[in-house]
Design a protein around this motif. Sequence first.
Motif, PDB file in Angstrom:
ATOM      1  N   LEU A 147      68.480  34.067 -30.657  1.00  9.91           N
ATOM      2  CA  LEU A 147      68.723  32.912 -29.648  1.00  9.91           C
ATOM      3  C   LEU A 147      68.757  31.596 -29.791  1.00  9.91           C
ATOM      4  CD1 LEU A 147      67.776  32.780 -26.529  1.00  9.91           C
ATOM      5  CD2 LEU A 147      65.317  32.575 -27.144  1.00  9.91           C
ATOM      6  N   ARG A 148      68.109  31.064 -30.916  1.00 10.93           N
ATOM      7  CA  ARG A 148      68.189  29.544 -31.100  1.00 10.93           C
ATOM      8  C   ARG A 148      69.603  29.160 -31.709  1.00 10.93           C
ATOM      9  NH1 ARG A 148      63.127  26.195 -32.560  1.00 10.93           N
ATOM     10  NH2 ARG A 148      61.759  27.344 -31.557  1.00 10.93           N
ATOM     11  N   ARG A 149      70.089  30.096 -32.556  1.00  8.06           N
ATOM     12  CA  ARG A 149      71.191  29.840 -33.510  1.00  8.06           C
ATOM     13  C   ARG A 149      72.437  30.333 -33.179  1.00  8.06           C
ATOM     14  NH1 ARG A 149      68.830  30.571 -39.785  1.00  8.06           N
ATOM     15  NH2 ARG A 149      67.197  29.260 -39.340  1.00  8.06           N
ATOM     16  N   ARG A 150      72.461  31.516 -31.996  1.00 10.58           N
ATOM     17  CA  ARG A 150      73.652  31.948 -31.694  1.00 10.58           C
ATOM     18  C   ARG A 150      73.848  31.690 -30.270  1.00 10.58           C
ATOM     19  NH1 ARG A 150      75.638  36.489 -34.510  1.00 10.58           N
ATOM     20  NH2 ARG A 150      77.622  35.590 -34.202  1.00 10.58           N
ATOM     21  N   ILE A 151      72.778  32.153 -29.199  1.00  4.29           N
ATOM     22  CA  ILE A 151      73.045  32.133 -27.640  1.00  4.29           C
ATOM     23  C   ILE A 151      72.807  30.841 -27.136  1.00  4.29           C
ATOM     24  CG2 ILE A 151      71.980  33.051 -25.672  1.00  4.29           C
ATOM     25  CD1 ILE A 151      71.357  35.573 -27.363  1.00  4.29           C
ATOM     26  N   MET A 152      71.907  30.002 -27.732  1.00  6.65           N
ATOM     27  CA  MET A 152      71.576  28.643 -27.123  1.00  6.65           C
ATOM     28  C   MET A 152      72.595  27.554 -27.641  1.00  6.65           C
ATOM     29  SD  MET A 152      69.238  29.408 -25.137  1.00  6.65           S
ATOM     30  CE  MET A 152      68.583  27.517 -24.634  1.00  6.65           C
ATOM     31  N   MET A 153      73.351  27.961 -28.626  1.00  2.00           N
ATOM     32  CA  MET A 153      74.407  27.084 -29.115  1.00  2.00           C
ATOM     33  C   MET A 153      75.662  27.060 -28.187  1.00  2.00           C
ATOM     34  SD  MET A 153      72.560  25.316 -31.313  1.00  2.00           S
ATOM     35  CE  MET A 153      73.658  24.530 -32.179  1.00  2.00           C
ATOM     36  N   LEU A 154      75.763  28.290 -27.684  1.00  5.35           N
ATOM     37  CA  LEU A 154      77.099  28.367 -26.779  1.00  5.35           C
ATOM     38  C   LEU A 154      77.169  27.519 -25.862  1.00  5.35           C
ATOM     39  CD1 LEU A 154      77.130  32.208 -26.220  1.00  5.35           C
ATOM     40  CD2 LEU A 154      78.310  30.962 -28.039  1.00  5.35           C
ATOM     41  N   PRO A 155      78.477  26.741 -25.601  1.00  3.23           N
ATOM     42  CA  PRO A 155      78.480  25.571 -24.501  1.00  3.23           C
ATOM     43  C   PRO A 155      77.936  26.335 -23.253  1.00  3.23           C
ATOM     44  CG  PRO A 155      80.560  26.488 -25.478  1.00  3.23           C
ATOM     45  CD  PRO A 155      79.677  27.121 -26.427  1.00  3.23           C
ATOM     46  N   GLY A 156      77.512  25.301 -22.323  1.00  2.00           N
ATOM     47  CA  GLY A 156      77.349  25.871 -20.958  1.00  2.00           C
ATOM     48  C   GLY A 156      75.962  26.536 -20.719  1.00  2.00           C
ATOM     49  N   VAL A 157      75.121  26.832 -21.922  1.00  2.00           N
ATOM     50  CA  VAL A 157      74.166  27.566 -21.558  1.00  2.00           C
ATOM     51  C   VAL A 157      72.995  26.671 -21.065  1.00  2.00           C
ATOM     52  CG1 VAL A 157      72.268  29.007 -22.606  1.00  2.00           C
ATOM     53  CG2 VAL A 157      74.590  29.542 -23.134  1.00  2.00           C
ATOM     54  N   GLY A 158      72.468  27.059 -20.014  1.00  3.63           N
ATOM     55  CA  GLY A 158      71.221  26.092 -19.132  1.00  3.63           C
ATOM     56  C   GLY A 158      69.927  27.076 -19.505  1.00  3.63           C
ATOM     57  N   ASP A 159      69.585  27.480 -18.174  1.00  8.75           N
ATOM     58  CA  ASP A 159      68.035  28.092 -18.320  1.00  8.75           C
ATOM     59  C   ASP A 159      68.121  29.525 -19.045  1.00  8.75           C
ATOM     60  OD1 ASP A 159      66.982  25.910 -17.068  1.00  8.75           O
ATOM     61  OD2 ASP A 159      67.282  26.669 -15.093  1.00  8.75           O
ATOM     62  N   VAL A 160      67.223  29.792 -19.725  1.00 10.11           N
ATOM     63  CA  VAL A 160      67.213  31.433 -20.361  1.00 10.11           C
ATOM     64  C   VAL A 160      65.903  31.963 -20.073  1.00 10.11           C
ATOM     65  CG1 VAL A 160      67.297  32.632 -22.251  1.00 10.11           C
ATOM     66  CG2 VAL A 160      68.941  30.724 -22.012  1.00 10.11           C
TER      67      VAL A 160
END
Length: 152
Positions: free
Chosen positions: A123-136
């Motif tokens: 989550l921290r290193r791969r998904i949240m680092m993607l451009p445009g990701v806001g609320d999860v």
Amino acid sequence: MIELDTMDRAILRALVADATQSASALGRKLGLSQPATWRRIRRLEEAGVITGRRLELDAEKLGFGVTVFLGVKLATKGRVSLEDFERAISAIPEVQTVEHILGVFDYRLRVVARDITDFERILRRRIMMLPGVGDVEANVLLSEERRPGPIG
């Protein structure tokens, strides 16, 4: 749309339960000849009712003991195209499905991880680092009952 009779539906139910069955074995169970069974299956494939046969793996036995459904809301829809996000998120091997949905979130992801610590890393290193990701929002899967879709 293709018209399905009771035998077509019986074939579909049997294949949903075990897609590895041969037309011969399936025909014996349903009281049809192998050629008649094969023709019906072929007709269902050609009509697009059967779109493939997939191998189902047991994630837990492969070392992935945690499954998390992740709701993702894009923060900047105008700056990041949906296609770019889908391509980037699909490149993460732990992300098993990517569903573009209507509602509070833009996407629903099925993510597998070895454990909660591994999920946090993904989550921290791969998904949240993607451009445009806001609320999860994360929902951890406790148990799952596999139910095939309606066949009638």
